[in-house]
Write a protein that holds these residues in place. Structure first.
Motif, PDB file in Angstrom:
ATOM      1  N   ILE A   1       0.828  -1.217   0.000  1.00  0.00           N
ATOM      2  CA  ILE A   1       0.000   0.000   0.000  1.00  0.00           C
ATOM      3  C   ILE A   1       0.858   1.262   0.000  1.00  0.00           C
ATOM      4  O   ILE A   1       0.510   2.252  -0.641  1.00  0.00           O
ATOM      5  CB  ILE A   1      -0.978  -0.014   1.203  1.00  0.00           C
TER       6      ILE A   1
ATOM      7  N   LEU B   1       1.600   2.706  -3.614  1.00  0.00           N
ATOM      8  CA  LEU B   1       0.538   2.896  -4.606  1.00  0.00           C
ATOM      9  C   LEU B   1       0.545   4.250  -5.304  1.00  0.00           C
ATOM     10  O   LEU B   1      -0.093   4.415  -6.335  1.00  0.00           O
ATOM     11  CB  LEU B   1      -0.831   2.620  -3.983  1.00  0.00           C
TER      12      LEU B   1
ATOM     13  N   HIS C   1     -11.460  -4.779  -1.455  1.00  0.00           N
ATOM     14  CA  HIS C   1     -11.072  -3.378  -1.269  1.00  0.00           C
ATOM     15  C   HIS C   1     -10.159  -2.850  -2.371  1.00  0.00           C
ATOM     16  O   HIS C   1      -9.759  -1.686  -2.343  1.00  0.00           O
ATOM     17  CB  HIS C   1     -10.413  -3.191   0.094  1.00  0.00           C
TER      18      HIS C   1
ATOM     19  N   LYS D   1     -10.888   0.432  -4.157  1.00  0.00           N
ATOM     20  CA  LYS D   1     -10.483   1.671  -3.486  1.00  0.00           C
ATOM     21  C   LYS D   1      -8.985   1.930  -3.636  1.00  0.00           C
ATOM     22  O   LYS D   1      -8.555   3.062  -3.846  1.00  0.00           O
ATOM     23  CB  LYS D   1     -10.840   1.590  -2.001  1.00  0.00           C
ATOM     24  N   TYR D   2      -8.169   0.878  -3.542  1.00  0.00           N
ATOM     25  CA  TYR D   2      -6.718   1.045  -3.504  1.00  0.00           C
ATOM     26  C   TYR D   2      -6.021   0.914  -4.853  1.00  0.00           C
ATOM     27  O   TYR D   2      -5.043   1.611  -5.108  1.00  0.00           O
ATOM     28  CB  TYR D   2      -6.101   0.039  -2.518  1.00  0.00           C
ATOM     29  N   CYS D   3      -6.490   0.015  -5.700  1.00  0.00           N
ATOM     30  CA  CYS D   3      -5.813  -0.212  -6.980  1.00  0.00           C
ATOM     31  C   CYS D   3      -6.807  -0.765  -8.012  1.00  0.00           C
ATOM     32  O   CYS D   3      -6.676  -1.913  -8.461  1.00  0.00           O
ATOM     33  CB  CYS D   3      -4.635  -1.162  -6.776  1.00  0.00           C
TER      34      CYS D   3
END
Length: 106
Positions: free
Chosen positions: A29, A32, A72, A75-77
């Motif tokens: 994370i 990113l 998730h 949201k992150y990638c």
């Protein structure tokens, strides 16, 4: 999304391996915000779906990857979601501008 994942699998001669989005990916994370996005799928085991994702340069630090429920990733990638049905041994490098390199490690 499954239709797009099937298209990606066909494009790269992969069986549609699928993914349980309730299982975990390993994701760095803290990377990113960097480019490009690197992803590799290994054989799923121990509650993971086999995907490891990082951006920029790889690190072999023990805590480089953190577990994240695949649900998730939007949201992150989100850029990596279309590749998640590829079989183990597939590698992906992509960016947020349309670059894409996908291959199988054997």
């Amino acid at each position: 999304m499954k239709d797009l994942q099937r298209t990606i699998c066909e494009k790269y001669n992969s069986k549609f391996y699928g993914i349980d989005m309730n299982l975990k990916v390993g994701i760095a994370i803290q990377t990113l915000h960097l480019k490009p996005i690197h992803a590799v799928r290994v054989k799923p085991e121990n509650g993971t779906n086999g995907w490891y994702i990082h951006c920029g340069e790889y690190s072999d630090d023990n805590d480089f990857y953190k577990p994240l429920c695949a649900l998730h990733l939007d949201k992150y990638c989100p850029e990596i979601i279309k590749y998640l049905a590829l079989e183990p041994e597939f590698n992906v490098i992509t960016d947020r501008e349309g670059y894409e390199d996908v291959w199988r490690t054997e």
